[in-house]
Motif scaffolding. Structure first.
Motif, PDB file in Angstrom:
ATOM      1  N   GLY A  30       0.804  -1.206   0.000  1.00  0.00           N
ATOM      2  CA  GLY A  30       0.000   0.000   0.000  1.00  0.00           C
ATOM      3  C   GLY A  30       0.833   1.250   0.000  1.00  0.00           C
ATOM      4  O   GLY A  30       0.376   2.294   0.426  1.00  0.00           O
ATOM      5  N   GLY A  31       2.062   1.175  -0.455  1.00  0.00           N
ATOM      6  CA  GLY A  31       2.939   2.326  -0.340  1.00  0.00           C
ATOM      7  C   GLY A  31       2.996   3.161  -1.593  1.00  0.00           C
ATOM      8  O   GLY A  31       2.354   2.900  -2.587  1.00  0.00           O
ATOM      9  N   VAL A  32       3.795   4.205  -1.514  1.00  0.00           N
ATOM     10  CA  VAL A  32       4.006   5.109  -2.628  1.00  0.00           C
ATOM     11  C   VAL A  32       5.484   5.167  -2.898  1.00  0.00           C
ATOM     12  O   VAL A  32       6.293   5.340  -1.997  1.00  0.00           O
ATOM     13  N   ASP A  33       5.857   5.011  -4.152  1.00  0.00           N
ATOM     14  CA  ASP A  33       7.248   5.208  -4.531  1.00  0.00           C
ATOM     15  C   ASP A  33       7.464   6.688  -4.769  1.00  0.00           C
ATOM     16  O   ASP A  33       6.790   7.295  -5.585  1.00  0.00           O
ATOM     17  N   ALA A  34       8.400   7.270  -4.049  1.00  0.00           N
ATOM     18  CA  ALA A  34       8.655   8.697  -4.176  1.00  0.00           C
ATOM     19  C   ALA A  34       9.531   9.017  -5.365  1.00  0.00           C
ATOM     20  O   ALA A  34       9.999  10.123  -5.501  1.00  0.00           O
ATOM     21  N   GLY A  35       9.809   8.106  -6.201  1.00  0.00           N
ATOM     22  CA  GLY A  35      10.555   8.302  -7.405  1.00  0.00           C
ATOM     23  C   GLY A  35      11.963   8.779  -7.158  1.00  0.00           C
ATOM     24  O   GLY A  35      12.293   9.070  -6.241  1.00  0.00           O
ATOM     25  N   ASN A  74       9.782  23.531 -18.110  1.00  0.00           N
ATOM     26  CA  ASN A  74      11.041  23.166 -17.459  1.00  0.00           C
ATOM     27  C   ASN A  74      11.334  21.681 -17.626  1.00  0.00           C
ATOM     28  O   ASN A  74      12.301  21.280 -18.257  1.00  0.00           O
ATOM     29  N   GLY A  75      10.502  20.829 -17.026  1.00  0.00           N
ATOM     30  CA  GLY A  75      10.620  19.390 -17.211  1.00  0.00           C
ATOM     31  C   GLY A  75      11.638  18.702 -16.333  1.00  0.00           C
ATOM     32  O   GLY A  75      11.796  17.476 -16.416  1.00  0.00           O
ATOM     33  N   SER A  76      12.333  19.424 -15.461  1.00  0.00           N
ATOM     34  CA  SER A  76      13.295  18.768 -14.587  1.00  0.00           C
ATOM     35  C   SER A  76      12.576  17.993 -13.483  1.00  0.00           C
ATOM     36  O   SER A  76      11.459  18.327 -13.094  1.00  0.00           O
ATOM     37  N   ALA A  77      13.225  16.936 -12.990  1.00  0.00           N
ATOM     38  CA  ALA A  77      12.626  16.099 -11.955  1.00  0.00           C
ATOM     39  C   ALA A  77      12.533  16.867 -10.644  1.00  0.00           C
ATOM     40  O   ALA A  77      13.441  17.621 -10.272  1.00  0.00           O
ATOM     41  N   VAL A  78      11.434  16.670  -9.942  1.00  0.00           N
ATOM     42  CA  VAL A  78      11.195  17.313  -8.653  1.00  0.00           C
ATOM     43  C   VAL A  78      10.870  16.222  -7.644  1.00  0.00           C
ATOM     44  O   VAL A  78      10.064  15.335  -7.927  1.00  0.00           O
ATOM     45  N   ALA A  79      11.489  16.276  -6.472  1.00  0.00           N
ATOM     46  CA  ALA A  79      11.149  15.315  -5.423  1.00  0.00           C
ATOM     47  C   ALA A  79       9.701  15.527  -4.987  1.00  0.00           C
ATOM     48  O   ALA A  79       9.273  16.672  -4.799  1.00  0.00           O
ATOM     49  N   PRO A  80       8.925  14.452  -4.827  1.00  0.00           N
ATOM     50  CA  PRO A  80       7.545  14.624  -4.373  1.00  0.00           C
ATOM     51  C   PRO A  80       7.435  15.424  -3.076  1.00  0.00           C
ATOM     52  O   PRO A  80       6.478  16.176  -2.897  1.00  0.00           O
ATOM     53  N   ASP A  81       8.418  15.275  -2.171  1.00  0.00           N
ATOM     54  CA  ASP A  81       8.396  16.066  -0.944  1.00  0.00           C
ATOM     55  C   ASP A  81       8.425  17.560  -1.236  1.00  0.00           C
ATOM     56  O   ASP A  81       7.784  18.357  -0.550  1.00  0.00           O
ATOM     57  N   THR A  82       9.201  17.954  -2.229  1.00  0.00           N
ATOM     58  CA  THR A  82       9.311  19.367  -2.588  1.00  0.00           C
ATOM     59  C   THR A  82       7.969  19.890  -3.079  1.00  0.00           C
ATOM     60  O   THR A  82       7.532  20.988  -2.710  1.00  0.00           O
ATOM     61  N   MET A  83       7.303  19.096  -3.917  1.00  0.00           N
ATOM     62  CA  MET A  83       5.978  19.486  -4.381  1.00  0.00           C
ATOM     63  C   MET A  83       5.006  19.576  -3.214  1.00  0.00           C
ATOM     64  O   MET A  83       4.236  20.537  -3.098  1.00  0.00           O
TER      65      MET A  83
END
Length: 332
Positions: A30-35, A74-83
């Motif tokens: 039931g988890g989420v992968d934070a990528g 932009n398109g650069s990767a963003v950590a889900p925590d940052t969002m």
């Protein structure tokens, strides 16, 4: 054609985020992968959302994979925590959805859970506004929250199946979660009777009473109009300027009404925040976000949330201006 909700999956009403190993693997039941979050604990962790199952078959939640890109080309990767930190600091967030996507609605549930005030299970300062429900039916939400009617009666009284028609099971958990967390829920949208009239006769053909029901409309954004033309041209053949005017007027009336209704609630008391559940086209910068800013809402963030099929998120970054583009997958 609408995609049916996978009946073998339960909604993600319980979440526990496993640490990311940097390789993007889905982890934890039931988890989420934070990528590419780099490993370790995430701000998306914390006490799991309480079980809100009110229907047979609700059980373990699916595993979500989340990939966040910076928007506006932009398109650069963003950590889900940052969002998530940005969303928590906003006065309003527009969670732009793909209407028939089980994965997208699953992420909306998770984000709404994590946007609650950290000190309380119930959070009446966080409102949830819905494109799917039209302003005259706010009383149905009020009656539901006051426990004067059950959920089934709410569905009937809001005329959901007449006015929206997407699978009810895609939206029922969002409403259940709003009730459980004490979120004021708002019917944001313009009534169908007026949008149908605009489509038929244009803004200038409306009666004085119909015109009075509309908020202030800003129709002069050339980039928004051209973006809208590109969105609808494929399905409407020879799109004359007159037809485009009417279609665009409907879109703007829709955006402005939702922005106005959300703003009135958000500014009605100090400390209020609102999360808006609406289609992706209503959450691009030119739509609800800019129209709320024009009305004095300080910080409005827009998301484009979509199924993470190959290249889809990258293409969306280039065409649909928003703060973040979020691709979502569900593990088999």
């Amino acid at each position: 054609m609408m995609t049916a909700m996978p009946k073998s999956w339960a909604w993600p009403l319980l979440f526990a985020l496993g640490a990311c190993d940097g390789a993007g693997a889905l982890q934890g039941a039931g988890g989420v992968d934070a990528g590419g979050d780099g490993g370790g604990a995430s701000a998306l962790t914390g006490p799991p959302a309480p079980a809100l199952a009110a229907s047979p078959g609700y059980a373990a939640p699916p595993k979500l994979g989340i990939r966040v890109l910076a928007g506006r080309g932009n398109g650069s990767a963003v950590a889900p925590d940052t969002m998530l930190a940005a969303l928590r600091g906003a006065d309003a967030v527009c969670l732009g959805e793909t209407h028939d996507s089980f994965a997208v609605h699953s992420l909306q549930l998770l984000l709404l859970d994590r946007l609650r005030a950290a000190t309380s299970t119930e959070d009446p300062t966080l409102g949830v506004g819905f494109e799917m429900f039209q302003r005259p039916f706010q009383t149905a939400f009020d009656d539901l929250a006051a426990e004067r009617i059950p959920l089934g009666t709410f569905r009937a009284n809001s005329e959901y199946d007449i006015r929206w028609k997407f699978d009810w099971e895609l939206y029922q958990p969002l409403i259940q979660q709003g009730l459980a967390y004490g979120h004021p829920m708002r019917a944001l949208n313009l009534e169908k009777e007026i949008t149908s009239r605009i489509s038929a006769v244009g803004l200038l053909g409306l009666t004085a009473q119909e015109t009075a029901a509309l908020p202030e409309l800003a129709l002069t954004s050339a980039p928004h109009r051209e973006w809208f033309r590109a969105q609808i041209s494929e399905g409407h053949g020879d799109l004359t300027e007159d037809r485009l005017d009417r279609f665009y007027s409907v879109q703007v009336a829709w955006d402005e009404t939702m922005a106005d209704t959300a703003t009135v609630w958000q500014k009605g008391a100090a400390g209020r925040r609102i999360a808006i559940i609406a289609g992706r086209g209503h959450c691009v910068d030119w739509a609800i976000p800019d129209r709320m800013r024009r009305r004095g809402v300080g910080k409005v963030i827009g998301l484009q949330i979509l199924d993470d099929t190959p290249g889809a998120a990258e293409a969306t970054v280039l065409t649909d201006p928003a703060d973040f583009v979020v691709g979502v997958t569900i593990a088999p």
